[in-house]
Design an enzyme around this catalytic site. Structure first.
Site, PDB file in Angstrom:
ATOM      1  N   PRO A 109      -5.035  -4.738  -5.986  1.00  0.00           N
ATOM      2  CA  PRO A 109      -5.733  -3.681  -4.981  1.00  0.00           C
ATOM      3  C   PRO A 109      -5.685  -2.390  -6.118  1.00  0.00           C
ATOM      4  CG  PRO A 109      -3.546  -4.650  -4.683  1.00  0.00           C
ATOM      5  CD  PRO A 109      -3.412  -4.997  -5.760  1.00  0.00           C
ATOM      6  N   ARG A 116       3.707 -12.790  -7.793  1.00  0.00           N
ATOM      7  CA  ARG A 116       3.350 -12.761  -9.551  1.00  0.00           C
ATOM      8  C   ARG A 116       4.772 -12.436 -10.159  1.00  0.00           C
ATOM      9  NH1 ARG A 116      -2.251 -13.421 -10.624  1.00  0.00           N
ATOM     10  NH2 ARG A 116      -1.185 -13.662 -13.113  1.00  0.00           N
ATOM     11  N   ARG A 143     -11.422  -7.658 -19.156  1.00  0.00           N
ATOM     12  CA  ARG A 143     -11.697  -8.958 -17.966  1.00  0.00           C
ATOM     13  C   ARG A 143     -12.534  -8.858 -17.559  1.00  0.00           C
ATOM     14  NH1 ARG A 143      -8.827  -5.065 -14.734  1.00  0.00           N
ATOM     15  NH2 ARG A 143      -8.321  -7.224 -13.816  1.00  0.00           N
TER      16      ARG A 143
END
Ligand SMILES: [Zn+2]
Length: 274
Positions: A2, A110, A263
């Protein structure tokens, strides 16, 4: 994970818990509590009224009547769910029961998300460096010249700079890719190579992209839902993120995905030339 639009959506949802009292605190996974320990955490929250719910970067700040603060970071898969029935999921990590018989449940498959309990703002700033050193809120007023200078002083890629919470906060992988696409900036470009005009424009686009995402309730690629269990739908409007090998919505060139700043990074090689 998020990012600002998802956390903002959750904070808006959570206004329903304002002025309610916390009756019961259950910590089902000790390691979900980052500060202090789970006992002190529970004792601190119990029998307190919730005064305000705010956001700072990607953190959720729940202020209590006595100025204590419950801080939540959802990290990869955390969700903060408001529900009138008890959640039975095995991924329930922390559960607060409120005086209206509703629950505020921290569900985190997680288990990378964290919660902190601080007795004051000062204690929070002392113990949580990420918040103490947090950069500008992109949707609030800030002096763009200061940010332009910081970015132009950096030899890092603009992608890495956008992910750095100490310059402008709240941006993660999804929105960094989207912002750079609309700004027509290659994610590999270094801060030092960008003009004042490019950066100023990128900051303006940042506001537009984040505001649009908030309007759509955020992005739900994997685990994210708002506090009422509802998905966001910004993913349907994404121009590059999650669109590897799909056609650029502007020039039809195939979107490529590379590893950058640790990333997965998506961009259009034609619209975003280096
Ligand atoms: Zn393109």
């Amino acid at each position: 994970m998020p990012e600002l639009p998802e956390v903002e959506t959750i904070v808006n949802n959570l206004q329903v818990i304002k002025n309610h009292k916390i009756i019961k605190v259950k910590v089902l996974r000790e390691s979900s509590i980052a500060y202090p320990d789970s006992n002190q955490f529970s004792q601190g929250l119990k029998a307190k009224y919730i005064a305000q719910i705010k956001r700072r970067g990607k953190f959720i700040l729940i202020y209590l009547e006595d100025e204590a603060i419950l801080v939540v970071h959802l990290r990869m898969s955390g969700r903060l769910i408001y529900d009138t029935i008890k959640n039975e999921t095995k991924f329930l990590r922390v559960s607060l029961q409120l005086d209206n018989k509703a629950y505020l449940d921290f569900i985190d498959p997680r288990a990378l998300g964290k919660q902190w309990y601080f007795t004051s703002q000062a204690q929070m700033l002392e113990n949580l460096n990420t918040i103490a050193q947090m950069g500008y809120e992109p949707l609030e007023y800030f002096d763009k010249k200061v940010v332009v200078k910081k970015i132009q002083a950096s030899a890092r890629s603009i992608k890495a700079i956008l992910l750095d919470q100490s310059i402008v906060c709240g941006i993660g992988n999804i929105y960094a890719d989207e912002i750079l696409h609309f700004a027509k900036i290659n994610p590999i470009a270094k801060g030092v190579d960008l003009s004042q005009r490019q950066i100023t424009q990128m900051l303006e686009i940042t506001k537009q992209v984040l505001s649009k995402a908030i309007k759509h309730g955020g992005t739900s690629f994997r685990d994210y839902t708002n506090s009422f269990g509802v998905n966001g739908n910004y993913q349907n409007f994404a121009y590059v993120y999650g669109r590897k090998n799909e056609k650029c919505r502007i020039c039809n060139t195939l979107i490529i995905k590379i590893a950058l700043a640790g990333r997965g990074t998506h961009f259009c090689p034609k619209c975003q030339k280096l």
